[in-house]
Design an enzyme around this catalytic site. Structure first.
Site, PDB file in Angstrom:
ATOM      1  N   ASN A 131      -9.861  -0.621  -2.459  1.00  0.00           N
ATOM      2  CA  ASN A 131      -8.451  -0.399  -2.123  1.00  0.00           C
ATOM      3  C   ASN A 131      -7.595  -1.005  -3.241  1.00  0.00           C
ATOM      4  O   ASN A 131      -7.557  -2.225  -3.401  1.00  0.00           O
ATOM      5  CB  ASN A 131      -8.163  -1.071  -0.771  1.00  0.00           C
ATOM      6  CG  ASN A 131      -6.717  -0.990  -0.338  1.00  0.00           C
ATOM      7  OD1 ASN A 131      -5.839  -0.687  -1.126  1.00  0.00           O
ATOM      8  ND2 ASN A 131      -6.483  -1.284   0.934  1.00  0.00           N
TER       9      ASN A 131
ATOM     10  N   HIS B  95      -3.741   7.132   1.036  1.00  0.00           N
ATOM     11  CA  HIS B  95      -3.936   5.822   0.433  1.00  0.00           C
ATOM     12  C   HIS B  95      -5.358   5.383   0.765  1.00  0.00           C
ATOM     13  O   HIS B  95      -5.803   5.504   1.915  1.00  0.00           O
ATOM     14  CB  HIS B  95      -2.915   4.832   0.992  1.00  0.00           C
ATOM     15  CG  HIS B  95      -3.320   3.399   0.813  1.00  0.00           C
ATOM     16  ND1 HIS B  95      -3.665   2.891  -0.418  1.00  0.00           N
ATOM     17  CD2 HIS B  95      -3.465   2.383   1.712  1.00  0.00           C
ATOM     18  CE1 HIS B  95      -3.994   1.616  -0.264  1.00  0.00           C
ATOM     19  NE2 HIS B  95      -3.884   1.285   1.010  1.00  0.00           N
TER      20      HIS B  95
ATOM     21  N   CYS C 109       0.822  -1.228   0.000  1.00  0.00           N
ATOM     22  CA  CYS C 109       0.000   0.000   0.000  1.00  0.00           C
ATOM     23  C   CYS C 109       0.850   1.269   0.000  1.00  0.00           C
ATOM     24  O   CYS C 109       0.391   2.328  -0.428  1.00  0.00           O
ATOM     25  CB  CYS C 109      -0.926   0.016   1.201  1.00  0.00           C
ATOM     26  SG  CYS C 109      -2.008  -1.405   1.217  1.00  0.00           S
TER      27      CYS C 109
END
Ligand code: UT7
Length: 333
Positions: A290, A260, A115
């Protein structure tokens, strides 16, 4: 010392939209649970059999970013590609992009920081430009999650979150020190590596071992969601403050915060903690889920396209994820 500026942005997401209701046909979940816990309404998943991959999506995003930069592919000196879902075990996606885009024999580096991958990739590119080694660098974040998720009730705590997509940025050398990437800040804490992990296949745990034990599900992502969440909100806050302090800036000077896109609740927690208004934070997890290393760059591209980031704005990017790894970037647009 030079400064690097983002001169071109682009993103690509697959056409195939998967709604929360679609997922409830595959597993015991529902729209209300997913929206309440994550904010996600839908995500894009590559159509099975389409042949699309992280590198092919990366190529599409890269072509747009290069075009928007006003440069040609021949002006690019180096490639940095961030992904946790490469097309092949090795080599990485960077060289595949280099080949498909016919970019001579320039160097290509893959970043494996999940991530935080885009922040790490941006930071690497920024250092190469600052020192004068390269003039224009193509930075890509791309993920193909949907091919390797456990889409049964067993995997619902993870699989409803992730989406596919890619984003790309061209970083170019500038001599205007007041604008561009002001600083980047990178961290990791490997003792938590197994709290968010895909353990195999790995050299330590290779395919025959997996095949010999049908109960071995270590090829699916595992996430200790609550633990990750708790660490994320702390590390996000720390690394944003670190970035601001390094530049002697205050929270009130942030024009746009692009986190993020891990979970809308994490973004909202950080927003509240820093007292930011809704128009100072950009979220698009609602429609893409995501997308790990692609999430920040897709969000930044959309924010710029929607006119939400203007020349002179202070933009703060921050990420946290598997590793654990986390980081931030402070940019004067
Ligand atoms: O991007 C990289 C970093 N990743 C993150 O930052 C993610 C951080 N973590 C999270 O976002 C959250 O922890 C999740 C969204 C993953 C999970 O939310 P949660 O509020 O922590 O839920 P939970 O895992 O504690 O599960 C609560 C309940 C459980 O049932 P019981 O044991 O209370 O009966 C789960 O089995 O919700 C159940 N559950 C679900 N129910 C319906 C888990 N997943 C689902 C689902 N649909 N998809």
């Amino acid at each position: 010392m030079y400064t690097s500026r983002i001169t071109g942005l682009g993103h690509f997401v697959p056409e195939n939209i998967v709604t929360n209701d679609d997922l409830s046909k595959l597993m015991d979940t529902d729209d209300a649970w997913i929206q309440e816990r994550t904010g996600i309404k839908e995500r894009r998943w590559i159509e099975k059999g389409s042949g699309e991959t992280s590198s092919s999506m990366g190529v599409k995003a890269a072509r747009i970013a290069i075009k928007n930069s006003g440069l040609s592919k021949d002006d690019i000196d180096f490639i940095v590609f961030a992904t946790l879902s490469p097309d092949m075990y090795f080599p990485g996606c960077g060289v595949q992009i280099q080949d498909v885009l016919d970019m001579g024999t320039i160097g290509a580096l893959d970043v494996r920081n999940q991530c935080s991958g885009f922040i790490y990739a941006l930071s690497v590119a920024d250092q190469f430009i600052k020192t004068g080694m390269y003039k224009n660098i193509l930075v890509i974040g791309a993920e193909f999650h949907s091919g390797a998720l456990d889409v049964t009730t067993r995997g619902r705590g993870v699989s409803v979150i992730f989406g596919d997509g890619a984003g790309a940025a061209v970083l170019s050398r500038s001599e205007d020190n007041a604008r561009g990437i002001l600083s980047t800040h990178l961290h990791s804490e490997g003792k938590h590596a197994k709290e968010l992990v895909v353990e195999s296949p790995s050299i330590a745990h290779w395919v025959p071992q997996l095949k010999s034990n049908p109960d071995d599900l270590s090829y699916f992502p595992y996430m200790n969601g609550t633990f990750v969440f708790k660490n994320a909100v702390v590390r996000f806050s720390e690394v944003i403050m670190e970035g601001l302090q390094a530049n002697k800036l205050g929270v009130e000077e942030i024009d746009m915060f692009i986190p993020h896109q891990a979970n809308l609740r994490i973004s909202q927690f950080v927003q509240k903690k820093f007292g930011l208004r809704d128009d100072q934070v950009f979220n698009n997890i609602q429609k893409y889920g995501n997308t790990t290393a692609a999430s920040i760059i897709i969000a930044l591209t959309e924010a710029v396209e929607e006119g939400k980031v203007k020349e002179g704005d202070l933009v703060v990017l921050a990420a946290f994820g598997s590793g654990f790894t986390w980081g931030s970037a402070v940019i004067r647009w």
